[in-house]
Design a protein around this motif. Structure first.
Motif, mmCIF file in Angstrom:
data_model
loop_
_atom_site.group_PDB
_atom_site.id
_atom_site.type_symbol
_atom_site.label_atom_id
_atom_site.label_comp_id
_atom_site.label_asym_id
_atom_site.label_seq_id
_atom_site.Cartn_x
_atom_site.Cartn_y
_atom_site.Cartn_z
ATOM 1 N N HIS A 1 0.849 -1.194 0.000
ATOM 2 C CA HIS A 1 0.000 0.000 0.000
ATOM 3 C C HIS A 1 0.886 1.247 0.000
ATOM 4 O O HIS A 1 2.034 1.204 0.426
ATOM 5 C CB HIS A 1 -0.889 0.046 1.247
ATOM 6 N N ASP A 2 0.320 2.351 -0.440
ATOM 7 C CA ASP A 2 0.998 3.643 -0.307
ATOM 8 C C ASP A 2 1.075 4.009 1.176
ATOM 9 O O ASP A 2 0.236 3.575 1.967
ATOM 10 C CB ASP A 2 0.228 4.738 -1.050
ATOM 11 N N PRO A 3 2.051 4.825 1.574
ATOM 12 C CA PRO A 3 2.158 5.200 2.994
ATOM 13 C C PRO A 3 0.952 5.981 3.502
ATOM 14 O O PRO A 3 0.662 5.962 4.697
ATOM 15 C CB PRO A 3 3.421 6.057 3.058
ATOM 16 N N TYR A 4 0.233 6.653 2.633
ATOM 17 C CA TYR A 4 -0.915 7.462 3.058
ATOM 18 C C TYR A 4 -2.254 6.743 2.855
ATOM 19 O O TYR A 4 -3.308 7.334 3.053
ATOM 20 C CB TYR A 4 -0.921 8.784 2.285
ATOM 21 N N CYS A 5 -2.226 5.487 2.455
ATOM 22 C CA CYS A 5 -3.461 4.739 2.186
ATOM 23 C C CYS A 5 -4.249 4.530 3.484
ATOM 24 O O CYS A 5 -3.679 4.108 4.494
ATOM 25 C CB CYS A 5 -3.121 3.396 1.558
ATOM 26 N N PRO A 6 -5.561 4.811 3.490
ATOM 27 C CA PRO A 6 -6.340 4.614 4.719
ATOM 28 C C PRO A 6 -6.418 3.151 5.150
ATOM 29 O O PRO A 6 -6.530 2.855 6.325
ATOM 30 C CB PRO A 6 -7.727 5.165 4.366
ATOM 31 N N MET A 7 -6.307 2.236 4.209
ATOM 32 C CA MET A 7 -6.341 0.812 4.547
ATOM 33 C C MET A 7 -5.097 0.421 5.340
ATOM 34 O O MET A 7 -5.184 -0.312 6.318
ATOM 35 C CB MET A 7 -6.433 -0.003 3.258
ATOM 36 N N LEU A 8 -3.946 0.930 4.943
ATOM 37 C CA LEU A 8 -2.708 0.630 5.654
ATOM 38 C C LEU A 8 -2.728 1.244 7.051
ATOM 39 O O LEU A 8 -2.346 0.598 8.021
ATOM 40 C CB LEU A 8 -1.505 1.155 4.868
#
Length: 114
Positions: A100-107
């Protein structure tokens, strides 16, 4: 309880089809259908146990009674029943669900629940 009903109907259909294949002499098809029905029966049991745990937790919250059982189980049930946020990052799609991207809400949600 909807999944329990669907899995039970699929189990009965697979068991009936396996019995029909066995009666007609197709032993390989019968073995495959009976193993499928066994898997569906395990799915029925799993979903029924999960639904029973959730009903028990809801009953505890409604009536204010003390929860009988391990606290870790209660936390696992609450975590499993919570809906995670949707993933909208490009990295997840291009990495086939690995990163995931570092700013992804899932992460961020996954890190908070661990």
């Amino acid at each position: 309880m909807v999944l329990v009903s669907l899995y039970a109907m699929a189990y009965l259909l697979a068991a009936w089809a396996g019995a029909s294949a066995l009666a007609s002499g197709d032993f390989l098809y019968a073995a495959g259908l009976f193993s499928t029905s066994a898997g569906l029966l395990l799915a029925v049991r799993r979903e029924f146990c999960h639904a029973a745990r959730l009903l028990r937790v809801v009953a505890v919250y409604r009536h204010g009674a003390p929860y009988v059982g391990p606290v870790d189980e209660l936390a696992a049930i609450e975590r499993a029943s919570a809906l995670p946020p949707e993933c909208r990052c490009e990295t997840w799609w291009t990495s086939l669900g690995e990163r995931h991207d570092p700013y992804c809400p899932m992460l961020l949600w996954w890190k908070e629940t661990r």
